[in-house]
Design a protein around this motif. Structure first.
Motif, PDB file in Angstrom:
ATOM      1  N   VAL A 137       0.832  -1.204   0.000  1.00 34.17           N
ATOM      2  CA  VAL A 137       0.000   0.000   0.000  1.00 34.17           C
ATOM      3  C   VAL A 137       0.868   1.257   0.000  1.00 34.17           C
ATOM      4  CG1 VAL A 137      -1.773   1.264   1.267  1.00 34.17           C
ATOM      5  CG2 VAL A 137      -1.915  -1.217   1.101  1.00 34.17           C
ATOM      6  N   MET A 138       1.995   1.228   0.702  1.00 33.98           N
ATOM      7  CA  MET A 138       2.924   2.358   0.647  1.00 33.98           C
ATOM      8  C   MET A 138       3.420   2.592  -0.781  1.00 33.98           C
ATOM      9  SD  MET A 138       5.186   1.737   4.127  1.00 33.98           S
ATOM     10  CE  MET A 138       6.484   2.891   3.636  1.00 33.98           C
ATOM     11  N   MET A 139       3.676   1.520  -1.494  1.00 29.79           N
ATOM     12  CA  MET A 139       4.210   1.649  -2.848  1.00 29.79           C
ATOM     13  C   MET A 139       3.223   2.336  -3.771  1.00 29.79           C
ATOM     14  SD  MET A 139       6.955   0.695  -4.805  1.00 29.79           S
ATOM     15  CE  MET A 139       6.903   2.431  -5.184  1.00 29.79           C
ATOM     16  N   THR A 140       1.959   1.983  -3.670  1.00 28.96           N
ATOM     17  CA  THR A 140       0.963   2.498  -4.611  1.00 28.96           C
ATOM     18  C   THR A 140       0.250   3.752  -4.128  1.00 28.96           C
ATOM     19  OG1 THR A 140      -0.683   0.965  -3.681  1.00 28.96           O
ATOM     20  CG2 THR A 140       0.530   0.224  -5.630  1.00 28.96           C
ATOM     21  N   CYS A 141       0.245   3.993  -2.806  1.00 30.89           N
ATOM     22  CA  CYS A 141      -0.582   5.081  -2.264  1.00 30.89           C
ATOM     23  C   CYS A 141       0.162   6.029  -1.332  1.00 30.89           C
ATOM     24  CB  CYS A 141      -1.778   4.500  -1.490  1.00 30.89           C
ATOM     25  SG  CYS A 141      -2.745   3.269  -2.375  1.00 30.89           S
ATOM     26  N   GLY A 142       1.380   5.715  -0.958  1.00 29.11           N
ATOM     27  CA  GLY A 142       2.054   6.449   0.098  1.00 29.11           C
ATOM     28  C   GLY A 142       2.397   7.882  -0.221  1.00 29.11           C
ATOM     29  N   MET A 143       2.518   8.212  -1.521  1.00 28.64           N
ATOM     30  CA  MET A 143       2.895   9.577  -1.891  1.00 28.64           C
ATOM     31  C   MET A 143       1.723  10.322  -2.535  1.00 28.64           C
ATOM     32  SD  MET A 143       5.893   9.569  -0.666  1.00 28.64           S
ATOM     33  CE  MET A 143       6.780  10.996  -1.284  1.00 28.64           C
TER      34      MET A 143
ATOM     35  N   LEU B  92       6.635   6.216  -8.145  1.00 27.46           N
ATOM     36  CA  LEU B  92       6.896   4.821  -8.520  1.00 27.46           C
ATOM     37  C   LEU B  92       7.830   4.736  -9.712  1.00 27.46           C
ATOM     38  CD1 LEU B  92       6.441   1.787  -8.370  1.00 27.46           C
ATOM     39  CD2 LEU B  92       4.289   2.086  -9.596  1.00 27.46           C
ATOM     40  N   SER B  93       7.640   5.607 -10.702  1.00 32.82           N
ATOM     41  CA  SER B  93       8.451   5.522 -11.911  1.00 32.82           C
ATOM     42  C   SER B  93       9.852   6.104 -11.726  1.00 32.82           C
ATOM     43  CB  SER B  93       7.749   6.243 -13.073  1.00 32.82           C
ATOM     44  OG  SER B  93       7.580   7.619 -12.787  1.00 32.82           O
ATOM     45  N   THR B  94      10.006   7.116 -10.869  1.00 35.58           N
ATOM     46  CA  THR B  94      11.312   7.767 -10.737  1.00 35.58           C
ATOM     47  C   THR B  94      12.135   7.238  -9.566  1.00 35.58           C
ATOM     48  OG1 THR B  94      10.345   9.556  -9.425  1.00 35.58           O
ATOM     49  CG2 THR B  94      10.526   9.903 -11.802  1.00 35.58           C
ATOM     50  N   VAL B  95      11.484   6.923  -8.435  1.00 33.38           N
ATOM     51  CA  VAL B  95      12.209   6.462  -7.249  1.00 33.38           C
ATOM     52  C   VAL B  95      12.046   4.958  -7.055  1.00 33.38           C
ATOM     53  CG1 VAL B  95      12.464   6.714  -4.746  1.00 33.38           C
ATOM     54  CG2 VAL B  95      11.973   8.726  -6.159  1.00 33.38           C
ATOM     55  N   GLY B  96      10.804   4.480  -7.125  1.00 34.34           N
ATOM     56  CA  GLY B  96      10.567   3.042  -7.094  1.00 34.34           C
ATOM     57  C   GLY B  96      10.818   2.383  -5.759  1.00 34.34           C
ATOM     58  N   ILE B  97      10.536   3.084  -4.653  1.00 35.35           N
ATOM     59  CA  ILE B  97      10.719   2.541  -3.305  1.00 35.35           C
ATOM     60  C   ILE B  97       9.421   2.753  -2.531  1.00 35.35           C
ATOM     61  CG2 ILE B  97      12.018   2.719  -1.137  1.00 35.35           C
ATOM     62  CD1 ILE B  97      14.331   3.901  -2.738  1.00 35.35           C
ATOM     63  N   PRO B  98       8.862   1.731  -1.867  1.00 38.22           N
ATOM     64  CA  PRO B  98       7.697   1.962  -1.014  1.00 38.22           C
ATOM     65  C   PRO B  98       8.003   3.065   0.000  1.00 38.22           C
ATOM     66  CG  PRO B  98       8.064  -0.385  -1.288  1.00 38.22           C
ATOM     67  CD  PRO B  98       9.250   0.306  -1.902  1.00 38.22           C
TER      68      PRO B  98
ATOM     69  N   GLY C 148      11.288   5.492   3.457  1.00 35.07           N
ATOM     70  CA  GLY C 148      11.252   4.568   2.337  1.00 35.07           C
ATOM     71  C   GLY C 148      11.850   3.241   2.752  1.00 35.07           C
ATOM     72  N   VAL C 149      11.341   2.167   2.185  1.00 40.09           N
ATOM     73  CA  VAL C 149      11.796   0.818   2.539  1.00 40.09           C
ATOM     74  C   VAL C 149      11.972   0.001   1.273  1.00 40.09           C
ATOM     75  CG1 VAL C 149      11.269  -1.300   3.798  1.00 40.09           C
ATOM     76  CG2 VAL C 149      10.526   0.900   4.723  1.00 40.09           C
ATOM     77  N   LEU C 150      13.180  -0.532   1.067  1.00 36.11           N
ATOM     78  CA  LEU C 150      13.407  -1.501   0.005  1.00 36.11           C
ATOM     79  C   LEU C 150      13.591  -2.860   0.670  1.00 36.11           C
ATOM     80  CD1 LEU C 150      13.643  -1.810  -3.045  1.00 36.11           C
ATOM     81  CD2 LEU C 150      16.115  -1.595  -2.801  1.00 36.11           C
ATOM     82  N   PRO C 151      12.608  -3.770   0.534  1.00 40.07           N
ATOM     83  CA  PRO C 151      12.649  -5.036   1.274  1.00 40.07           C
ATOM     84  C   PRO C 151      13.950  -5.795   1.052  1.00 40.07           C
ATOM     85  CG  PRO C 151      10.544  -4.752   0.162  1.00 40.07           C
ATOM     86  CD  PRO C 151      11.429  -3.656  -0.335  1.00 40.07           C
ATOM     87  N   GLY C 152      14.536  -6.277   2.152  1.00 39.63           N
ATOM     88  CA  GLY C 152      15.760  -7.053   2.083  1.00 39.63           C
ATOM     89  C   GLY C 152      17.003  -6.239   1.838  1.00 39.63           C
ATOM     90  N   GLN C 153      16.857  -4.899   1.736  1.00 41.95           N
ATOM     91  CA  GLN C 153      18.020  -4.067   1.422  1.00 41.95           C
ATOM     92  C   GLN C 153      18.214  -2.958   2.451  1.00 41.95           C
ATOM     93  OE1 GLN C 153      20.078  -3.880  -1.572  1.00 41.95           O
ATOM     94  NE2 GLN C 153      19.319  -5.771  -2.442  1.00 41.95           N
ATOM     95  N   VAL C 154      17.393  -1.925   2.407  1.00 40.45           N
ATOM     96  CA  VAL C 154      17.630  -0.759   3.261  1.00 40.45           C
ATOM     97  C   VAL C 154      16.315  -0.109   3.685  1.00 40.45           C
ATOM     98  CG1 VAL C 154      19.872  -0.180   2.244  1.00 40.45           C
ATOM     99  CG2 VAL C 154      17.786   0.786   1.254  1.00 40.45           C
TER     100      VAL C 154
ATOM    101  N   LEU D   6      18.423   1.407  -6.360  1.00 38.21           N
ATOM    102  CA  LEU D   6      17.432   0.926  -5.397  1.00 38.21           C
ATOM    103  C   LEU D   6      16.025   0.776  -5.969  1.00 38.21           C
ATOM    104  CD1 LEU D   6      18.423   2.961  -2.202  1.00 38.21           C
ATOM    105  CD2 LEU D   6      19.106   0.644  -2.849  1.00 38.21           C
ATOM    106  N   HIS D   7      15.811   1.165  -7.216  1.00 39.17           N
ATOM    107  CA  HIS D   7      14.457   1.068  -7.772  1.00 39.17           C
ATOM    108  C   HIS D   7      13.971  -0.374  -7.693  1.00 39.17           C
ATOM    109  CE1 HIS D   7      11.017   1.521 -10.415  1.00 39.17           C
ATOM    110  NE2 HIS D   7      11.247   2.815 -10.507  1.00 39.17           N
ATOM    111  N   LEU D   8      12.756  -0.542  -7.171  1.00 39.95           N
ATOM    112  CA  LEU D   8      12.211  -1.876  -6.936  1.00 39.95           C
ATOM    113  C   LEU D   8      12.178  -2.713  -8.206  1.00 39.95           C
ATOM    114  CD1 LEU D   8      10.980  -3.476  -4.534  1.00 39.95           C
ATOM    115  CD2 LEU D   8       8.738  -2.745  -5.325  1.00 39.95           C
ATOM    116  N   MET D   9      11.957  -2.084  -9.345  1.00 42.41           N
ATOM    117  CA  MET D   9      11.866  -2.826 -10.593  1.00 42.41           C
ATOM    118  C   MET D   9      13.232  -3.271 -11.123  1.00 42.41           C
ATOM    119  SD  MET D   9       8.760  -2.991 -10.655  1.00 42.41           S
ATOM    120  CE  MET D   9       7.329  -2.166  -9.955  1.00 42.41           C
ATOM    121  N   GLU D  10      14.299  -2.784 -10.489  1.00 40.91           N
ATOM    122  CA  GLU D  10      15.636  -3.258 -10.835  1.00 40.91           C
ATOM    123  C   GLU D  10      16.106  -4.354  -9.894  1.00 40.91           C
ATOM    124  OE1 GLU D  10      18.327  -0.017 -10.719  1.00 40.91           O
ATOM    125  OE2 GLU D  10      17.512   0.983 -12.487  1.00 40.91           O
ATOM    126  N   GLY D  11      15.299  -4.629  -8.854  1.00 40.78           N
ATOM    127  CA  GLY D  11      15.753  -5.502  -7.788  1.00 40.78           C
ATOM    128  C   GLY D  11      15.968  -6.931  -8.234  1.00 40.78           C
TER     129      GLY D  11
END
Length: 430
Positions: free
Chosen positions: A234-240, A248-254, A265-271, A302-307
């Protein structure tokens, strides 16, 4: 050597400090008096290590950054199915304080806008001794690893101008979403937003989310993994808010922002990442905070789509061949991305200054992204400056040149045996 992560964070902060755009949240009198020049950044790893820079001891109110954790508490108390009966998960595309409901369900569209957050607050457990806001304060204190408190001045200031939130509360009561006095619920929600934090606190809190609900320092499971997944989704899609698509397109972090100037911001398993700068853009998000996140996402990959799947451990073993303490081999395994590179550099910084030979064996690496490569080479630079010879065993040509970014020489071999054979030959000839 010293890990380069703090130096990098200082550099990012100094670059973004030049940004003077945005304005204070003047619709809340107490926030309108904030120091617009304050700026802080904190980064946490999944093992609980926290790096900070700037005004990292300055306390500010958590505001809407409390929303994901109120949502988590509600799910933990009632279960996801019952919470979904009160508040949806769809992006609204509207401002955070829009007075509206979903046209079909007549429910708040998601828990990150005010209508959903007020509803979510009403679902937090409470009794005659412990209010909902107090329950959340205690929970956030446990996540942060220290006792947090309320800012009574900000709370009182927000109450004086809470007309819009009260309108939302009465709307929710009218359609049956709220089952009790909307004034009590709205007042509790405003108190929830007045919990005081620093970026250090937020980094510790986000570290738990990045680590699947486990507090690394204690090993305690503070949130179920399924709840963490729901909250981050929900943070990813609605948090901002109405900037969520651009984010989502420029930063890509919940992520989640607050009108006092914070963003987490939270990148699961990373930071986990937390920033603080009080001046807001037109969407109600910290202007310099947005710029900092964009820099971190681009620089650190850190972009989620690059993970890609991240290994928790990068050093498979550290050893010396043939009982020769003047040679230290770091055998690396898995993927070398930011989280792993940070861990590696933190381990290697314990090497004392001297003229030892440090060998990085990349034979078992499955992936090295650009930020992992740059951080490794920066670490090699620092080891050479400390007096060490550095050798890289690189069978897959992950590092393309023998010169570091500072023009220093690192010796590259394709196989570890080639170096050890050469070393053995030199020893015999001597």
């Amino acid at each position: 050597m010293k890990t380069p992560v703090p130096d990098y964070l200082n550099h990012v902060l100094s670059q973004c400090n030049l940004n003077d755009s945005g304005a204070l949240a003047d619709y809340i009198p107490e926030l309108a008096n904030a120091d617009p020049n304050k700026l802080a950044l904190a980064l946490s790893t999944v093992d609980g290590t926290v790096y900070t820079t700037g005004d990292d001891d300055v306390e500010f109110t958590i505001q809407s950054m409390s929303k994901p954790f109120a949502y988590a508490l509600a799910i933990q108390h009632l279960g996801l199915e019952k919470v979904l009966q009160k508040v949806g998960v769809e992006p609204s595309g509207e401002a955070f304080n829009q007075i509206s409901l979903d046209a079909k369900t007549k429910l708040p569209k998601n828990p990150m806008i005010n209508s959903g957050a007020i509803t979510t607050h009403s679902l937090i457990p409470h009794d005659d001794q412990i209010s909902r806001a107090e329950h959340l304060r205690r929970f956030l204190s446990e996540l942060a690893g220290r006792e947090l408190s309320f800012d009574e001045q900000v709370y009182a200031s927000e109450l004086k101008t809470a007309f819009r939130n009260l309108s939302i509360g009465y709307m929710l009561r009218t359609v049956g979403v709220l089952d009790e006095d909307p004034v009590d619920v709205v007042n509790g929600y405003i108190r929830q937003c007045a919990i005081k934090v620093t970026v250090k606190d937020l980094a510790n809190i986000t570290s738990v989310l990045a680590n699947g609900g486990i507090q690394a320092k204690t090993g305690k499971q503070l949130l179920d993994r399924g709840i963490v997944r729901q909250v981050l989704s929900v943070m990813m899609t609605c948090g901002m808010y109405d900037a969520a698509g651009d984010w989502l397109s420029t930063v890509g972090i919940p992520a989640k922002s607050g009108v006092a100037g914070g963003i987490i911001g939270v990148l699961p398993g990373q930071v986990g990442i937390a920033v603080f700068s009080p001046k807001l853009d037109e969407h109600g998000n910290s202007a310099r905070g947005i710029q900092i996140f964009e820099r971190l996402s681009n620089d650190m990959g850190l972009h989620l789509m690059e993970g890609t799947p991240s290994a928790q451990t990068i050093v498979q073993r550290r050893y010396s061949p043939q009982q020769d303490d003047s040679i230290v081999i770091y055998e690396l395994v898995g993927a070398l991305q930011f989280a792993e590179a940070e861990m590696l550099l933190r381990i290697v910084q314990e090497e004392p200054n001297g003229n030892n030979t440090i060998i990085f064996d990349l034979n078992n690496l499955s992936l090295m992204n650009d930020v992992g490569r740059r951080m490794l080479i920066e670490g090699i630079d620092r080891l050479i400056e400390d007096g060490h010879e550095v050798v890289v065993v690189d069978p897959d040509y992950l590092i393309e040149q023998e010169l570091t970014d500072r023009g220093q020489v690192m010796t590259i071999y394709r196989h570890l045996d080639d170096f050890l054979s050469k070393l053995s030959g030199l020893t015999k000839s001597e």
